[in-house]
Write an enzyme that holds these catalytic residues in place. Structure first.
Site, short mmCIF file in Angstrom:
data_model
loop_
_atom_site.label_atom_id
_atom_site.label_comp_id
_atom_site.label_asym_id
_atom_site.label_seq_id
_atom_site.Cartn_x
_atom_site.Cartn_y
_atom_site.Cartn_z
CE1 TYR A 154 31.72 104.56 25.75
CE2 TYR A 154 31.14 102.52 24.64
CZ TYR A 154 32.09 103.34 25.22
OH TYR A 154 33.42 102.95 25.25
NE ARG A 188 40.46 92.19 35.50
CZ ARG A 188 40.91 91.30 34.61
NH1 ARG A 188 40.05 90.62 33.86
NH2 ARG A 188 42.20 91.09 34.45
CB THR A 189 38.41 100.59 33.54
OG1 THR A 189 37.23 100.54 32.70
CG2 THR A 189 39.61 100.12 32.74
#
Length: 231
Positions: A154, A188-189
């Site tokens: 990532y 916040r996902t």
């Protein structure tokens, strides 16, 4: 709707992508939302203001990107805003000492090469829109001082995405198309988790600002909270 500015958001069926699409639609943009999953994408469009539409697109597949560009090109001429939001975060349980070539390739295909190929494919439409803008959703993990050995693919994919932003900025200056990266912060996902410090509204704000409110002269830069940050 012919006089509306058009914005396309990749990976827009949930999380930050959906919120960016929602904010742009609320500001009067004609929003085109893309996602790999047609059912999820169409359901998300149903939660946006009237006039939003869906185009299926898997950003890791060149054929899918080309088909999406043909589909979008049938209904719009110019594209004013492209938000390269689609991304994956697959590094659980691995680090820089154990990450495989295949894992790196998979992450780069979506997070980095996908954003570049989408921009290339939609470039004719971007060139036909006055003052077009490309926003690449990056991460603090893509900053040189933010790289983390425990998040290898990532981090490296976002670091390279920032390089793509700089190169696109250089290549498109003559076309008056701005290209910037932005970091949404820890949101916040599904990707960020329930303990993240920011709401999706906060995470999407800088992308919305770059698309709709920032000076068109801003290009080749990296932003968080509407402020320039270091690469």
């Amino acid at each position: 709707m012919a006089d509306k500015k058009v914005a396309l958001v990749t990976g827009g069926n949930k999380g930050i992508g959906f919120e960016i699409a929602r904010q742009l639609a609320g500001a009067g943009f004609r929003v085109i939302l893309t996602a790999r999953n047609p059912e999820a994408g169409k359901e998300a469009v149903g939660r946006l203001p009237a006039g939003a539409s869906f185009a299926a697109m898997d950003v890791s597949d060149d054929g899918s990107i080309a088909q999406a560009a043909r589909t979008v090109g049938e209904t719009v001429d110019g594209l004013h805003v492209l938000v390269n939001n689609a991304g994956i975060y697959p590094d659980q349980g691995i680090d820089i000492l154990t990450v495989t070539r295949d894992q790196l390739a998979q992450t780069f295909q979506t997070n980095t090469f996908g954003a570049l190929r989408v921009t290339q494919e939609f470039l004719p439409m971007l060139k036909r829109a006055e003052g077009a803008r490309v926003i690449n959703v990056s991460s603090g993990y893509g900053q040189l001082d933010g790289l983390a050995a425990g998040v290898p693919s990532y981090c490296l994919s976002k670091l390279t995405l920032n390089g793509v932003t700089l190169m696109l900025h250089q290549a498109l200056q003559g076309a008056a198309i701005s290209v910037n990266s932005m970091c949404p912060g820890w949101v916040r996902t599904d990707m960020g988790g329930a303990n993240a410090s920011r709401s999706v509204e906060e995470g999407a704000d800088t992308a919305f600002w770059l698309a709709a409110e920032a000076p068109a002269s801003l290009s080749g830069k990296f932003f968080r909270d509407r402020r320039e940050i270091s690469w």
